[in-house]
Each structure stands twice: as C-alpha cells, then as structure tokens.
Design a protein around this motif. Structure first.
Motif, PDB file in Angstrom:
ATOM      1  N   TYR A  53       0.822  -1.204   0.000  1.00  0.00           N
ATOM      2  CA  TYR A  53       0.000   0.000   0.000  1.00  0.00           C
ATOM      3  C   TYR A  53       0.860   1.259   0.000  1.00  0.00           C
ATOM      4  O   TYR A  53       0.594   2.223  -0.724  1.00  0.00           O
ATOM      5  N   TRP A  61       0.843   4.092  -2.984  1.00  0.00           N
ATOM      6  CA  TRP A  61       0.439   5.485  -2.773  1.00  0.00           C
ATOM      7  C   TRP A  61       1.607   6.439  -3.018  1.00  0.00           C
ATOM      8  O   TRP A  61       1.414   7.561  -3.429  1.00  0.00           O
ATOM      9  N   CYS A  79       1.633   7.238  -6.546  1.00  0.00           N
ATOM     10  CA  CYS A  79       0.651   8.280  -6.864  1.00  0.00           C
ATOM     11  C   CYS A  79       1.243   9.675  -6.638  1.00  0.00           C
ATOM     12  O   CYS A  79       0.926  10.618  -7.361  1.00  0.00           O
ATOM     13  N   LYS A  99      -5.058   7.373 -11.897  1.00  0.00           N
ATOM     14  CA  LYS A  99      -5.346   5.984 -11.520  1.00  0.00           C
ATOM     15  C   LYS A  99      -5.091   5.047 -12.694  1.00  0.00           C
ATOM     16  O   LYS A  99      -4.661   3.897 -12.511  1.00  0.00           O
ATOM     17  N   TYR A 132      -7.731  -0.898  -2.342  1.00  0.00           N
ATOM     18  CA  TYR A 132      -7.102   0.213  -1.617  1.00  0.00           C
ATOM     19  C   TYR A 132      -6.914   1.410  -2.539  1.00  0.00           C
ATOM     20  O   TYR A 132      -7.249   2.559  -2.188  1.00  0.00           O
ATOM     21  N   ARG A 158     -10.365   2.950  -3.606  1.00  0.00           N
ATOM     22  CA  ARG A 158     -10.981   3.723  -2.530  1.00  0.00           C
ATOM     23  C   ARG A 158     -10.330   5.103  -2.413  1.00  0.00           C
ATOM     24  O   ARG A 158     -11.008   6.121  -2.282  1.00  0.00           O
ATOM     25  N   ASN A 159      -9.011   5.125  -2.487  1.00  0.00           N
ATOM     26  CA  ASN A 159      -8.309   6.401  -2.381  1.00  0.00           C
ATOM     27  C   ASN A 159      -8.497   7.261  -3.620  1.00  0.00           C
ATOM     28  O   ASN A 159      -8.599   8.490  -3.527  1.00  0.00           O
ATOM     29  N   THR A 167     -11.872   8.804  -3.267  1.00  0.00           N
ATOM     30  CA  THR A 167     -11.838   9.889  -2.280  1.00  0.00           C
ATOM     31  C   THR A 167     -11.267  11.154  -2.887  1.00  0.00           C
ATOM     32  O   THR A 167     -11.802  12.258  -2.706  1.00  0.00           O
ATOM     33  N   GLU A 168     -10.178  11.024  -3.630  1.00  0.00           N
ATOM     34  CA  GLU A 168      -9.522  12.197  -4.200  1.00  0.00           C
ATOM     35  C   GLU A 168     -10.283  12.759  -5.400  1.00  0.00           C
ATOM     36  O   GLU A 168     -10.200  13.946  -5.694  1.00  0.00           O
ATOM     37  N   TYR A 198     -19.020   7.564  -2.622  1.00  0.00           N
ATOM     38  CA  TYR A 198     -18.138   8.625  -3.086  1.00  0.00           C
ATOM     39  C   TYR A 198     -18.812   9.558  -4.081  1.00  0.00           C
ATOM     40  O   TYR A 198     -18.355  10.657  -4.290  1.00  0.00           O
ATOM     41  N   ASP A 255     -14.331   8.225   8.786  1.00  0.00           N
ATOM     42  CA  ASP A 255     -13.076   7.936   8.094  1.00  0.00           C
ATOM     43  C   ASP A 255     -12.775   9.109   7.175  1.00  0.00           C
ATOM     44  O   ASP A 255     -13.227   9.162   6.038  1.00  0.00           O
TER      45      ASP A 255
END
Length: 814
Positions: free
Chosen positions: A9, A13, A16, A29, A144, A147-148, A151-152, A354, A388
């Motif tokens: 993970y 990230w 990224c 992504k 993972y 999901r991120n 979110t972004e 989201y 979260d």
C-alpha cells in the motif's frame, strides 16, 4: 521475503505522489493501475508458465526496468504495454493510459525522471514470493487504490467504485454461498470497476460465472483489469448502456436471465431514457410501470428484476427516495410489493458513497416463492459506522451484524423487524416503505424529573433504567444509592468521582471480569493450535474467519458486553498488525519471517521505520518479533536497570534545570554566565570562572558556577550511562535473534504479542462497560445534586451582597 500488504500500500500510494500535480486522481489511476497490472502479471508469469496472461518477448515489466533514464521512455513503455495487450486480446483495456503524454507527465527530462521513478517504485515490489494468497493481496491492493482514487476524485468522478464494505453485505445477503455451483451465474448491469461483482463471487468457493456491463470506457477497462488481478480470467464484461443497449440476450432476442444479480447504479439518473423508449421497450422491463423520465432509479431496479431467472435473487443499492416517493414510483412500488418481489430492505448510514453524501439502502429481491411472501424484512443500520476522513465507513462489526440479522431474520428492537405486507398496505401507510415508519431507531429521551429538581433526590425511575447492570451486579445498587426519605427517590452513598473505583473492586464485578477472562482463555485454547500450525497451506482470510467466528460465538448473549464490539477489537488488531504477521508466516515460515532484515537507506524513496521495530540506529528491521518482545521475555533485568538509569538521568536534568532557573534573571548568580545565545554552557561557566578568579567578593558566584558545572557533569554522566546500557542491550537483543528456534518464536508471537494484545483489547471493552455505568451515575448525581430552592436561596444571597456593595459605592439599585 513475502510482500507485506502495508508495504505494498505504501509503495502504491508513493507512486501516486509522483503523478500528482500533472493530473487529477481520476486520470492518474489509469497509469498506476496499468503499472500494477504489468508488474503483477510479469512476476506471476515467471512463477507460473501456465498463467492465463501470456507475457510475450519485449512485453514484460522487466523490459520497462531497462528503460530507466531512456530519453524515449514514454513511447517505449507504450509499445511494451501494447505487446502484452496484443498477445492477450487486451487492446483497449490495459493500453488506455498514454505514458508519452507531455501534457500530463511533463516534457523531456521531467517525463524521463518521473517515469523512471515510477518504474523504480514498482520494481521494488516482488510478487513472486507470494503464493496462493498473492491474488488476494493484489485484489485488496486494487481496492485500496480505488478507494483512495474515489476519495480524491470527489463527487463528480467517484461513482466508479462501490465501497468494499457495502459490497460485502450485498454478497452475503443475496444468497450466494458454499452450495453455489460453478455453472451458476451472477450479473451486474452497471458494474463500474467490478468490485461489487467480485465481492459477490468470493462467496462462492467453488466458483461462479461472472457477467457485467459498464457504459464508461475507462471504467470498463478498470473492471477488466480488476478481474485478472482477482484471478477471475473467464469473466465477461461488456461495454455499453445497459438500459438502451443491453448486451446479454437470449437466442429469441429477450433478455438473458441469471441466477444472481447485483447493482450499484448511478443515483437518480436524469438521462436514463437516452436512446430508449420505455413505453415500447422490447424486453418488457417496464410492465410494472414506467419510471419518471427525470429519475432512473426504478429503471435500473426493473431491469435487474427482469434479468433474474424465475428463482433468481438480487440486490441493488438505491437512494432512500425510492422507498417513499409517490406518483409513478409509488405505483411501481405498490406493484412490486403486491407481487412479493422484495425480500428485504437495509437502510445504510449517510455519506458512505463517493458519488453522493445522501443515505442509501439495499433492496433485496427474491423471485423464489415471491407469490407466498407475506412480509418484508427491514433493517435500520443507519447508526452503525465509523468516521473515516470526510466519509463514513462501515466497520467489520456493522457488516457482520447486518448480515447475521438479515440472513437469520432476527427481530431486534430499534434495529430490525419483519414487517407484514398487510401493515405496509394499510391505508395509513399506503405502500410507503420508508424504514422509520416501521422501526423506531431513535434514542430514548432522557427526561428530567421536575420534582427532583425542586426537592432533591435522584428519581428511582432513572436508577431502575440501569437494570442491565443491577442484573449482573445485584448488590452494587445498594452500595451506590440509599433512600432519601421521599418515596420514589434516592440519594448517592458515595462521591461521584469514587463510583468507578467502587465498581472495580466490587466482588460481583470481579466475578464478572473473571467470567469474561475465562471465555477468552477457552477461545485461546481452542484456536491456538491453528496459529501454532500455520503453514503455506493456510490462507490469511480463512485464518481470520475461523478465529473471529469462534470469538463471536463464545461471546454471544453476554450481559453488558456486545459480541460485535469484541469482534471489532479482534478485527482492528488483525488489520493493524496480525494480518501482515500471519501472511509472512504462511509465505516464509516462522524462522525466516522473524529474521532481522537490513534496512536499505534510499533518500529518494524516503523509507521510514517506527522506533519499536528498529535497533542499532535503523540498520535492522524486525517485522514479526520486535525488540520489545525479546526484551520483555529475556532481558527484564537489563531493562529495569536502564529504566533506573533513565530515572537518574531525568532527576539530574531536573536538578540542573531548577538550579539554573533559580540563579538566573535579575541579580541571579548565573546571569552573567549566559553566552550570546542566551543559554548557559559548560564553556561559558568555565570562562566566567576564569574571569572572576579567586576574588573573595565573588565567592557566592564562584560557588554557583562550580555547582552548575557539577550538575552538568552529573547530567552528562547519567545520559552517557543510559546510552551505554541501551547500546549494550540493543546488541544483546540483536544477538538473540539467531538463537531463536521456531518454538521460541511461536511463544513470543502467539503468546506475548497476539494473544496479549487481543486480551488487553477485550479487557478494554469490559472497562468501557463500567465506565458507562459510572458516567451515568455521576450524571444523575450532578443533575439533581442541588434542588431549585437551594439554588434560589444562593441567588438571593448573592443578590443581597451585590446590593450591599452597590450601596457602599453610592449607587441606588431600583
């Protein structure tokens, strides 16, 4: 050494980070997931030549590694990906990201450096060491990232991902299980990145045939990659608009039907009729009613129902509005209920998704025996979640409770009930399915007693409301309260601040705590053989399933303690620590997993290690057995000596600080010894001593300077003693690792680490139960401690004092 999930993970990230700035998350992504796919299939191909994905010559990740620093790196990466895509019929799937796009990746040296760093990050990941569990590792890594990314990306671009927690619920309530056959089918008409489909498929251990359709081209390619990364190569995922151009049809032109269907369609789509005339739908999807032209929620629901076999089962996520909106939607809802197609409704917390912050629900469809259905099972799970970031997230305990309650149709006050269709059809409800009509999930009102406020005393009614505690601690009530002479009222026997202490030493509480501890010991005894026997044949998800389900069963029906809270404690520890530990042991064995590893210092990758995992100035890293565990078992005397030396060091530092503070400032004996920095050093003190010499008039100052030097020397010696002892202990700990055999490692990990941590966490739940009682008793005590007449009398006294003061000041108070 097997790749740890947390390590993976972190690296993903970090990759990224290399792309931020040139594009937003919805774009980068594609780059990250493409590289993840290339690296994974390349490593897997090297390990398994029979892999479904064929890696042609010139089409592997290794070919990318050789491009680091190449001036044409972007164009050549595109060609390497193109070769892999062409060899596996993946053109238009894994080659959507343009690695030669100067507008996103920069020009010249900037692109060259950025892509070289990206490749280096992925090159450091080695998936070849991960065996059977490797596919799960990659699937979880994909989730993972998604999901991120969601979110972004924000609301406008986050709808490609269904939160994994919601997917798990749907997968478990839709009816897929161990008895599901491999030839049975599951379908998602709006599959997005495929996460919902895959979670449902995971519930079929023998396999299940996967079908899906997705309208967005980029998201479709994500779904295809996701299938491969989750080791589901035989999937069928097609592009296109499900409502206007459904891909799956029978030979007679009608819609193909499936055993199971799941969906998380776009909420309240205003363009659902694009390319479609609902009134003339050739597939007959709207025979129960045509949804409003500006809201497609029911269009997707009706399509899902039509796509199910006569005994098919499905579940769909929709906004709460579908439960109560009227007009056309009300007519459709009435027809669905009359035909018995809705098996259940699960109300979810707000702000889970989201693409929107509104609350949603899961509508569970079951065609089997629909004609005989006489009720709809409802759950209000709106309050079970954790914060979260800026979203809400379902915890493991929330998921398990929802699934348990739904699948066993358990009625829980304020949470769930089977609602008869007759009640729903009653004119007072008129087929409205809004959950609060049928389940009151509001907290009971905490009513104040006016009589108690006027005359004092705690109402017995409020004390009686704590019956769940008195049932466990029957004599404790009389320890805390006594009658106050007024019928129906009591008063506290002890000070509010002492209540918790009284509870903790009470024999009945001690007996209760012992009972909880005994249950833990029984659970430990039952499951310790599983942990002792961990081997490459095990899978981490099966291990935690066995442990957690047994824990849930043993802690069921205990007073004051929710088994789901206990379960959550285990799941939190699993996610934070134990999952990686078990994964390493399964992949590498006990001895290899416990072996210290040297840390490679790489400033570009910014490797950082937490202090408790590092000895000898970051030269070694211990993943499974931390130095603290070895110290606690083998070097307690040495640690006690260091603790004692550290106390002496702190004492010396305190004495020095206090002496300097007392002798600085105006006319302080050390004030003139300060250097330019304003601080006092040993050099400044020595220089000042030379300046004043032996002059008798400066005797006091000379004594102060010497005393300060002595204190500095004492602190320095104490600090050195601590460092020397700590270095000696660190060396002894490091030397201990090679001496540890498998049995010794198991004792350290299973007993001293895992079970000790879990036991402490469960004890924390017991302590919270006592804290809740103590807090409520204190609240009641403080609420009624001072009756109104007493307060009024005090106000009068203060008013009289103020008036007297005003008179003395010559002020008339009217």
């Amino acid at each position: 050494m097997a790749l740890k999930k947390t390590q993976l993970y972190s690296s993903l990230w970090q990759s990224c980070d290399e792309l931020r700035g040139g594009m937003d998350a919805s774009q980068y992504k594609d780059y990250i997931l493409t590289l993840l796919f290339m690296k994974y299939v390349s490593d897997k191909s090297e390990r398994d030549r029979s892999s479904v994905i064929k890696v042609p010559e010139g089409g592997s990740f290794s070919d990318m590694v050789r491009l680091k620093g190449d001036k044409e790196i972007g164009d050549k990466i595109n060609k390497i990906i193109g070769k892999l895509a062409e060899a596996n019929d993946l053109k238009g799937v894994i080659d959507l990201a343009d690695f030669n796009d100067e507008s996103k990746l920069g020009t010249g040296k900037e692109m060259q450096d950025r892509l070289s760093k990206l490749i280096a990050i992925f090159d450091s990941l080695d998936f070849s060491a991960n065996g059977a569990e490797g596919d799960d590792l990659l699937g979880d890594a994909y989730e993972y990232l998604m999901r991120n990314f969601a979110t972004e990306s924000g609301k406008s671009k986050g709808q490609f991902y269904t939160p994994a927690e919601v997917s798990r619920i749907i997968a478990k309530v839709v009816g897929i299980g161990p008895d599901t056959r491999q030839d049975q089918t599951i379908y998602d008409p709006t599959c997005g990145s495929g996460s919902l489909l895959l979670k449902a498929a995971e519930e079929a251990p023998r396999g299940i045939s996967i079908y899906g359709q997705e309208m967005d081209n980029a998201t479709w390619s994500l779904a295809r990659m996701n299938m491969f990364l989750h080791n589901n190569p035989t999937h069928e995922i097609w592009r296109g608009n499900t409502l206007s151009s459904p891909h799956y049809k029978n030979s007679d032109g009608g819609l193909k039907t499936f055993d199971f269907a799941v969906a998380n369609p776009p909420f309240s789509s205003k363009a659902w009729t694009s390319g479609l005339k609902p009134e003339d739908d050739e597939f007959g999807r709207f025979d129960l009613g045509v949804p409003p032209s500006k809201n497609g929620d029911y269009a997707f629901l009706l399509h899902l129902i039509k796509s199910l076999k006569s005994s098919g089962k499905g579940a769909i996520i929709l906004p709460h509005g579908v439960l109560f909106r009227g007009n056309k939607e009300g007519d459709i809802r009435r027809n669905l209920i009359k035909r018995g197609l809705i098996k259940g409704i699960i109300g979810l917390p707000a702000n889970l998704f989201y693409g929107t912050g509104i609350p949603a629900c899961i509508i569970v469809i079951d065609k089997e025996n629909a004609h005989a259905r006489t009720g709809i099972f409802m759950i209000d799970a709106s309050k079970g979640y954790a914060k979260d970031g800026n979203k809400n997230r379902l915890r493991s305990q929330d998921i398990h409770k929802i699934v348990d309650v739904f699948n066993h149709q358990i009625d829980l006050p304020g949470y769930s009930r089977m609602v008869p269709v007759a009640e729903i059809a009653d004119p007072a409800n008129d087929y409205n399915l809004n959950i609060p009509r049928y389940i009151d999930a509001s907290d009971p009102e905490d009513l104040h007693d006016l009589n108690a406020h006027m005359n004092g005393g705690i109402p017995n009614r409020d004390i009686d409301a704590l019956e769940e505690y008195w049932a466990v601690f029957p004599s404790l009530r009389n320890e805390l309260f006594k009658g106050n002479g007024r019928p129906g009222y009591s008063e506290p026997k002890i000070e509010a601040r002492e209540v918790r202490g009284v509870i903790l030493v009470h024999p009945e509480f001690k007996g209760y705590a012992s009972r909880i501890a005994e249950i833990f010991r029984e659970w430990r005894s039952s499951d310790e053989p599983l942990l002792n026997g961990l081997s490459p044949e095990h899978k981490t998800k099966e291990v935690i399933h066995t442990l957690s389900e047994d824990l849930l069963k043993r802690y069921a029906n205990l007073p004051l303690l929710s088994r789901y809270d206990v379960y959550q404690r285990l799941m939190d520890y699993w996610a934070e620590v134990m999952q990686d530990d078990v994964g390493m042991i399964i992949a590498d064995g006990w001895v290899e997993a416990a072996r210290p590893r040297g840390i490679i210092e790489d400033k570009e990758r910014k490797i950082k290690e937490t202090p408790d995992l590092v000895v000898n100035r970051n030269k070694f890293k211990m993943d499974l057995v931390s130095p603290n565990l070895i110290v606690s078992r083998y070097f307690t005397d040495e640690q006690e000596r260091i603790d004692h030396l550290r106390m002496e060091q702190e004492q010396a530092a305190r004495e020095l600080e206090e002496f300097i503070e007392e002798n600085t400032g105006e006319e302080g004996l050390l004030e003139d010894a300060k250097g330019e920095s304003g601080k006092i050093t040993k050099g400044d003190l020595s220089q000042k001593l030379k300046e004043i010499g032996r002059d008798p008039e400066d005797a006091d100052e000379r004594d102060a300077l010497k005393r300060c030097l002595a204190l500095m020397d004492a602190e320095s010696d104490a600090t050195k003693a601590v460092k020397t002892a700590q270095a000696k202990l660190d060396a002894a700990v490091l030397a201990m690792y090679p001496k540890l055999n498998e049995d010794a490692i198991k004792v350290l990990v299973i007993n001293d680490k895992w079970f000790a941590s879990i036991c402490s966490a469960i004890e924390g739940e017991v302590q919270q139960a006592t804290q809740r009682l103590a807090s409520r008793v204190k609240e009641l005590d403080e609420r009624y401690a001072r009756p109104l007449p007493e307060l009024e009398h005090e106000v009068e006294e203060y008013a009289a004092k103020v008036e007297e003061h005003l008179k003395r000041m010559g002020v008339e108070w009217g």
